[in-house]
Write a protein that holds these residues in place. Structure first.
Motif, PDB file in Angstrom:
ATOM      1  N   ALA A 245      -3.260   1.075 -12.686  1.00  0.00           N
ATOM      2  CA  ALA A 245      -2.631   0.008 -11.903  1.00  0.00           C
ATOM      3  C   ALA A 245      -1.870  -0.946 -12.821  1.00  0.00           C
ATOM      4  N   LYS A 246      -2.449  -1.262 -13.980  1.00  0.00           N
ATOM      5  CA  LYS A 246      -1.760  -2.127 -14.939  1.00  0.00           C
ATOM      6  C   LYS A 246      -0.497  -1.454 -15.460  1.00  0.00           C
ATOM      7  N   ALA A 247      -0.583  -0.166 -15.717  1.00  0.00           N
ATOM      8  CA  ALA A 247       0.591   0.574 -16.192  1.00  0.00           C
ATOM      9  C   ALA A 247       1.708   0.541 -15.150  1.00  0.00           C
ATOM     10  N   LEU A 248       1.359   0.773 -13.898  1.00  0.00           N
ATOM     11  CA  LEU A 248       2.365   0.785 -12.839  1.00  0.00           C
ATOM     12  C   LEU A 248       2.893  -0.615 -12.542  1.00  0.00           C
ATOM     13  N   HIS A 249       2.072  -1.633 -12.763  1.00  0.00           N
ATOM     14  CA  HIS A 249       2.550  -3.007 -12.594  1.00  0.00           C
ATOM     15  C   HIS A 249       3.649  -3.307 -13.607  1.00  0.00           C
ATOM     16  N   LEU A 250       3.478  -2.818 -14.831  1.00  0.00           N
ATOM     17  CA  LEU A 250       4.479  -3.035 -15.871  1.00  0.00           C
ATOM     18  C   LEU A 250       5.729  -2.192 -15.637  1.00  0.00           C
ATOM     19  N   CYS A 251       5.534  -0.935 -15.239  1.00  0.00           N
ATOM     20  CA  CYS A 251       6.649   0.000 -15.062  1.00  0.00           C
ATOM     21  C   CYS A 251       6.406   0.817 -13.793  1.00  0.00           C
ATOM     22  N   PRO A 252       6.814   0.289 -12.636  1.00  0.00           N
ATOM     23  CA  PRO A 252       6.509   0.951 -11.361  1.00  0.00           C
ATOM     24  C   PRO A 252       7.076   2.358 -11.220  1.00  0.00           C
ATOM     25  N   ASP A 253       8.153   2.658 -11.936  1.00  0.00           N
ATOM     26  CA  ASP A 253       8.791   3.971 -11.813  1.00  0.00           C
ATOM     27  C   ASP A 253       8.526   4.859 -13.023  1.00  0.00           C
ATOM     28  N   SER A 254       7.559   4.505 -13.841  1.00  0.00           N
ATOM     29  CA  SER A 254       7.258   5.304 -15.029  1.00  0.00           C
ATOM     30  C   SER A 254       6.758   6.689 -14.637  1.00  0.00           C
ATOM     31  N   PRO A 255       7.441   7.759 -15.074  1.00  0.00           N
ATOM     32  CA  PRO A 255       6.957   9.103 -14.757  1.00  0.00           C
ATOM     33  C   PRO A 255       5.544   9.353 -15.276  1.00  0.00           C
ATOM     34  N   GLU A 256       5.242   8.824 -16.463  1.00  0.00           N
ATOM     35  CA  GLU A 256       3.915   9.017 -17.051  1.00  0.00           C
ATOM     36  C   GLU A 256       2.839   8.340 -16.208  1.00  0.00           C
ATOM     37  N   ALA A 257       3.097   7.102 -15.808  1.00  0.00           N
ATOM     38  CA  ALA A 257       2.101   6.376 -15.024  1.00  0.00           C
ATOM     39  C   ALA A 257       1.939   6.991 -13.634  1.00  0.00           C
ATOM     40  N   LEU A 258       3.034   7.402 -13.017  1.00  0.00           N
ATOM     41  CA  LEU A 258       2.952   8.046 -11.705  1.00  0.00           C
ATOM     42  C   LEU A 258       2.170   9.350 -11.784  1.00  0.00           C
ATOM     43  N   GLN A 259       2.419  10.120 -12.836  1.00  0.00           N
ATOM     44  CA  GLN A 259       1.687  11.376 -13.005  1.00  0.00           C
ATOM     45  C   GLN A 259       0.207  11.119 -13.272  1.00  0.00           C
ATOM     46  N   MET A 260      -0.086  10.085 -14.049  1.00  0.00           N
ATOM     47  CA  MET A 260      -1.484   9.755 -14.319  1.00  0.00           C
ATOM     48  C   MET A 260      -2.200   9.347 -13.028  1.00  0.00           C
ATOM     49  N   MET A 261      -1.513   8.579 -12.184  1.00  0.00           N
ATOM     50  CA  MET A 261      -2.113   8.201 -10.906  1.00  0.00           C
ATOM     51  C   MET A 261      -2.291   9.426 -10.014  1.00  0.00           C
ATOM     52  N   ALA A 262      -1.357  10.374 -10.078  1.00  0.00           N
ATOM     53  CA  ALA A 262      -1.505  11.615  -9.314  1.00  0.00           C
ATOM     54  C   ALA A 262      -2.752  12.369  -9.763  1.00  0.00           C
ATOM     55  N   SER A 263      -2.975  12.447 -11.083  1.00  0.00           N
ATOM     56  CA  SER A 263      -4.177  13.102 -11.602  1.00  0.00           C
ATOM     57  C   SER A 263      -5.436  12.391 -11.116  1.00  0.00           C
ATOM     58  N   PHE A 264      -5.378  11.066 -11.128  1.00  0.00           N
ATOM     59  CA  PHE A 264      -6.519  10.267 -10.687  1.00  0.00           C
ATOM     60  C   PHE A 264      -6.811  10.516  -9.209  1.00  0.00           C
ATOM     61  N   ARG A 265      -5.760  10.535  -8.384  1.00  0.00           N
ATOM     62  CA  ARG A 265      -5.955  10.786  -6.956  1.00  0.00           C
ATOM     63  C   ARG A 265      -6.494  12.202  -6.713  1.00  0.00           C
ATOM     64  N   MET A 266      -6.053  13.168  -7.528  1.00  0.00           N
ATOM     65  CA  MET A 266      -6.590  14.524  -7.390  1.00  0.00           C
ATOM     66  C   MET A 266      -8.085  14.536  -7.703  1.00  0.00           C
ATOM     67  N   SER A 267      -8.479  13.766  -8.712  1.00  0.00           N
ATOM     68  CA  SER A 267      -9.900  13.709  -9.067  1.00  0.00           C
ATOM     69  C   SER A 267     -10.733  13.089  -7.953  1.00  0.00           C
ATOM     70  N   GLU A 268     -10.082  12.253  -7.123  1.00  0.00           N
ATOM     71  CA  GLU A 268     -10.762  11.639  -5.982  1.00  0.00           C
ATOM     72  C   GLU A 268     -10.715  12.527  -4.740  1.00  0.00           C
ATOM     73  N   GLY A 269      -9.965  13.630  -4.816  1.00  0.00           N
ATOM     74  CA  GLY A 269      -9.812  14.511  -3.664  1.00  0.00           C
ATOM     75  C   GLY A 269      -8.724  14.091  -2.704  1.00  0.00           C
ATOM     76  N   ASN A 270      -7.876  13.157  -3.114  1.00  0.00           N
ATOM     77  CA  ASN A 270      -6.785  12.660  -2.265  1.00  0.00           C
ATOM     78  C   ASN A 270      -5.501  13.405  -2.618  1.00  0.00           C
TER      79      ASN A 270
END
Length: 355
Positions: free
Chosen positions: A184-209
């Motif tokens: 969330a801090k990463a995306l707050h700094l750079c909302p369109d960062s491909p790295e941060a978006l991909q990391m959040m995608a990995s996180f959501r996959m780990s949650e089953g979302n």
């Protein structure tokens, strides 16, 4: 085809590049003053690193360390070069010395140590480095400092920290909470960062979302992946390097991870496009051929799946691979697919086997 060289990560030497060169006095002096300052040598070292001449750069580091063995920026740079030369133990010693000399100034040493250390030790180094970076980012004078940082750099640091909590520290009691906070801090700094978006995608996959993960990974990949029309253009290959730089194409391992997520969320065509680019860059990576085969398997394209998986299997004889789960899955898929039958439609078999 060998893997493309990439520019090394190195400390900010902009201040050294702007430093005024100091000449020793030639009027009746003792002649003992050094001909070059550390700042002069850092300029030279920076240029050698840009052209991947790391052995020569190390020699200049040694000369500079004779002038000032406790120069914080020089120690960071020396460690970076030692890592490029495959000397992590020496680099670790240099970085620890840099921490002793200047524990609260300079973030680079902590970010390197975060990469080198596992588990909670690595996390603590990242947290310390990010604390310094956040202070610099908030400071009005940071832009004029030799230690100035960009929001993108801080964003990348939070992504690295989050990744630790998705891997090494995933069994910590508060792992999920902390991982989500860092992304969330990463995306707050750079909302369109491909790295941060991909990391959040990995996180959501780990949650089953998987639904939200799909939206996130598509947004991430589409920000740097050339469109189909660009990929088919005759000038695409020639202009690829320039386009990659302009699009800020992620490094090879990050693109492999992106392809895996795309397959898991059912975005197979995007996955194929990412994998095609990876093959163009380096066609000796087992996991890429495996992912190609796995994607075709999901698309019920048995012939192509078998061909890519067999290519992956062949590469295991040439390259060591410690991913036992992937190797087992390759064997399981090939066993399930069985030998090719006459009624299967061939796809890219000939092209792949000639690669």
């Amino acid at each position: 085809m060998g893997k493309r060289s990439k520019k090394p990560i190195k400390p900010n030497t902009s201040a050294a590049a702007k430093a005024k060169k100091t000449k020793s006095s030639s009027s009746g002096g003792s002649g003992t003053a050094p001909k070059y300052t550390v700042e002069d040598l850092l300029v030279k070292i920076d240029g050698l690193m840009e052209t991947f001449e790391f052995e020569a750069a190390q020699q200049f580091c040694e000369r500079a360390l004779q002038i000032n063995p406790n120069h914080p920026q020089l120690l960071d740079t020396t460690a970076a070069i030692l890592l490029e030369l495959g000397n992590p133990d020496q680099a670790y010693e240099v970085l620890c010395r840099a921490v002793e000399i200047s524990p609260d100034v300079g973030h680079v040493k902590y970010m390197y140590l975060g990469q080198m250390c596992a588990g909670m030790e690595g996390a603590q180094h990242y947290i310390k480095g990010l604390s310094i970076m956040e202070s610099l980012l908030a400071s009005q004078s940071a832009a004029a400092s030799s230690q100035a940082v960009a929001a993108e750099e801080v964003c990348a640091g939070y992504c690295s920290l989050a990744e630790l909590y998705l891997t090494d520290l995933c069994f910590e009691e508060d792992a999920a909470v902390r991982c989500g906070e860092f992304i969330a801090k990463a995306l707050h700094l750079c909302p369109d960062s491909p790295e941060a978006l991909q990391m959040m995608a990995s996180f959501r996959m780990s949650e089953g979302n998987s639904d939200e993960a799909k939206q996130l990974i598509v947004k991430s990949v589409d920000s740097w992946l050339p469109s189909p029309s660009e990929q088919e253009a005759s000038a695409y290959a020639a202009a690829k390097a320039d386009e990659d730089e302009e699009r800020c194409v992620p490094p090879y391992p990050a693109r492999v991870a992106a392809a895996k997520i795309l397959i898991e969320v059912g975005e197979h065509q995007r996955a194929f496009s990412v994998l095609d680019g990876l093959i163009d860059d380096d066609d000796e990576v087992i996991s890429v051929w495996y992912l190609f085969g796995w994607a075709h398997y999901h698309c019920d394209e048995k012939s192509d799946s078998r061909t890519y998986l067999q290519k992956a299997k062949e590469l295991t004889a040439k390259h060591e691979c410690d991913d036992e789960a992937m190797l087992t899955h390759i064997d399981e898929l090939l066993a399930e697919l069985g030998p090719e039958s006459d009624n299967e439609d061939g796809g890219q078999d000939e092209e792949v086997m000639e690669t």
